[in-house]
Write an enzyme that holds these catalytic residues in place. Structure first.
Site, short mmCIF file in Angstrom:
data_model
loop_
_atom_site.label_atom_id
_atom_site.label_comp_id
_atom_site.label_asym_id
_atom_site.label_seq_id
_atom_site.Cartn_x
_atom_site.Cartn_y
_atom_site.Cartn_z
CD GLU A 130 -1.09 1.41 -14.70
OE1 GLU A 130 0.02 0.91 -14.45
OE2 GLU A 130 -2.10 1.23 -14.00
CD GLU A 157 -4.82 -1.92 -15.40
OE1 GLU A 157 -4.25 -2.05 -14.29
OE2 GLU A 157 -4.21 -1.79 -16.47
C1 BG6 Z 1 -1.54 -1.90 -13.45
C2 BG6 Z 1 -1.03 -2.44 -14.75
O1 BG6 Z 1 -0.61 -1.02 -12.98
O2 BG6 Z 1 -1.71 -2.76 -12.38
C3 BG6 Z 1 -1.24 -3.91 -14.94
O3 BG6 Z 1 -1.54 -1.73 -15.86
C4 BG6 Z 1 -0.99 -4.63 -13.63
O4 BG6 Z 1 -0.42 -4.33 -15.98
C5 BG6 Z 1 -1.97 -4.13 -12.60
O5 BG6 Z 1 -1.01 -6.01 -13.72
C6 BG6 Z 1 -1.87 -4.82 -11.25
O6 BG6 Z 1 -0.55 -4.78 -10.80
P1 BG6 Z 1 0.21 -6.10 -10.36
O7 BG6 Z 1 1.60 -5.64 -10.06
O8 BG6 Z 1 -0.50 -6.58 -9.15
O9 BG6 Z 1 0.15 -7.03 -11.50
#
Ligand code: BG6
Length: 497
Positions: A187, A391
């Protein structure tokens, strides 16, 4: 009607994704030194650093009133064998995690790597492989060694390029027979809005009047972007030289590709286009190999272009990535006059009145499965590259019920709805090679630093105060994801389910 109408392509990568800094813990064990996220509780907050007058340097200054849950996280560092067995129990054929750079080169600038760190990841990857999981490895997931920021200023400095390459060469050589899928910078297109954690740059507003301002200028941010893009291209080159089978991808937060204009007003449509381009800039360079006209115009008009050395543009052009990995959590709406913001889920703009579901408060991320199909299609049309969904997931507040169970229909619904749209995107012609659910076991949230935003199919007994036994408990969604994987997605299309 082809076979794809009923399931996902053969060889599809099914699994989950995590990051070292959010689950390993052991933050100073076996030689590791702090990385950027070790001095933050949530990556959008100010890092806990103080200015040292005598050394004229910034240094770590942890706040005793804060809970840095990532320091111990879920203790995956010591429990990975059991945790990976749980993942294998769902039938995962892929597992994404990162190497914490600081386990290999603790401060980032040593000449020799730390053998304890190298051995740890060798054993970790070996365990994955034995359990039938392809390791998908991020080289930097918000884990730049802190020293590289306090000493060099981070990626604004060209000096980071050879230090990065030393690290990359070390891990490429060590793991060339274990790892095929690599991702460079997680990211990193968040650099402009979260320069410290996402961009690995020293960007600090003054905490009190005696401390110098270290907020980055636009020119410095573009220099960091350029240095990272050069490092990315050099990584692709080295990867292919090390092992021709390597697949080197870049990884961006691309929920914002699904940024919808609020109306047909030309200002809304053009504004949405401009906004999306700002989020796609890194992708345009890493995937297409050149700086697009829209950024050259900004450099020209605002006099903020980076220094580009001879040969670097050729390097960017020649060594583009093999695939594009991205996160998608939600869509956004662009309305002229409304400032767009970014957090870990993607972009936040005007509320979309057509989406009626959101994750629970206080996070309240809108849920938009069609957005993932739009995103895949736009990325496919722009780059014509294999796409890996690195993700996607839903964070919920959860506790064990009176039977010691967690029944989580919201998570099942979220996954099913998104996967159906991913499948549509594949039918549309997108070459989607994998779906890695974010946080298959509860981890520390990147955005807020808390434990109680839970994404997992496996619950971990730890709360926001850091209390808990760390016991793992399988949630109900575990069995549904297992079934989806077992049937290569076919069960999604069975109406009786
Ligand atoms: C992404 C990241 O932006 O979102 C992760 O690469 C992150 O590291 C994931 O955990 C979810 O975001 P959050 O803030 O809910 O943990």
């Amino acid at each position: 009607m082809g076979h794809l109408n009923k399931q996902f392509p053969n060889g599809f990568l099914w699994g989950g994704a995590v990051a070292a800094n959010q689950l390993e813990g052991a933050w100073l064990e076996d030689g590791k030194q702090p990385n950027v996220t070790d001095v933050m509780v949530g990556i959008t907050t100010k890092p806990d650093l103080k200015w040292n007058e005598s050394t004229q340097k910034w240094e770590m200054a942890l706040n005793p009133d804060k809970k840095y849950l990532s320091h111990d996280a879920i203790d995956f560092y010591h429990r990975y064998k059991d945790d990976l067995s749980l993942m294998a129990g769902m039938g995962f054929n892929a597992f994404r995690t990162s190497i914490a750079w600081g386990r290999i080169f603790p401060n980032g600038n040593e000449t020799e790597p730390n053998e304890a760190g190298l051995k740890y990841y060798e054993d970790l990857f070996d365990t994955m492989i034995k359990l039938g999981m392809e390791p998908v490895i991020t080289l930097s997931h918000y884990e730049t060694p802190l020293y590289l920021l306090t000493e060099y200023g981070g990626w604004v400095s060209r000096e980071l390029i050879p230090l990065w390459m030393r690290y990359v060469e070390t891990v490429f050589n060590r793991y060339k027979h274990q790892v095929k899928y690599w991702m460079t910078f997680n990211e990193v297109n968040n650099l402009f809005l979260m320069p410290f954690a996402a961009g690995g740059c020293l960007d600090i507003d003054p905490i009190d009047t005696n401390e110098p301002t270290k907020g980055l200028t636009q020119k410095e941010k573009y220099q960091a972007l350029h240095n990272i893009c050069v490092a990315n291209a050099m990584t692709v080159k080295l990867g292919h030289e090390t092992n021709p089978d390597f697949q080197i991808g870049c990884m961006f937060s691309l929920s914002s590709v699904a940024t919808y204009p609020y109306s047909s007003r030309p200002e809304d449509v053009l504004g949405a286009l401009d906004y999306k381009r700002s989020r796609l800039l890194f992708g345009d360079v890493n995937c297409l190999g050149e700086y697009p006209g829209y950024v050259k115009r900004i450099w020209d008009e605002q006099d903020c272009g980076p220094e580009i050395l001879d040969g670097e543009l050729d390097l960017l052009k020649t060594y583009t990535v093999d695939y594009l990995a991205f996160s998608y959590y939600r869509s956004a709406v662009y309305k002229s006059g409304v400032t767009m913001k970014v957090d870990t889920g993607g972009s936040v703009g005007f509320d979309n009145p057509y989406l009626d579901k959101a994750t629970p408060a206080p996070w309240s991320w809108p849920i938009d499965p069609v957005g993932i199909r739009i995103t895949c299609n736009e990325l496919h049309d722009r780059y014509h590259l294999p796409l890996m969904i690195a993700e996607n997931g839903i964070g919920l507040r959860e506790t064990l019920d009176e039977n010691g169970q967690i029944i989580d229909p919201e998570r099942i619904q979220y996954i099913e709805d998104h996967l159906k749209q991913v499948h549509e995107a594949i039918l549309d012609g997108c070459n989607v090679i994998g779906y890695l659910y974010w946080g298959p076991i509860d981890v520390v949230s990147a955005g807020t630093g808390e434990m109680e935003k839970r994404y997992g199919f496996v619950y971990v007994d730890r709360d926001n105060e850091g209390n808990g036994t760390l016991t793992r408990t399988i949630k109900n969604s575990y069995y549904r994801y297992k079934e989806i994987i077992e049937t290569n997605g076919a069960c999604l299309f069975n109406q009786n389910k």
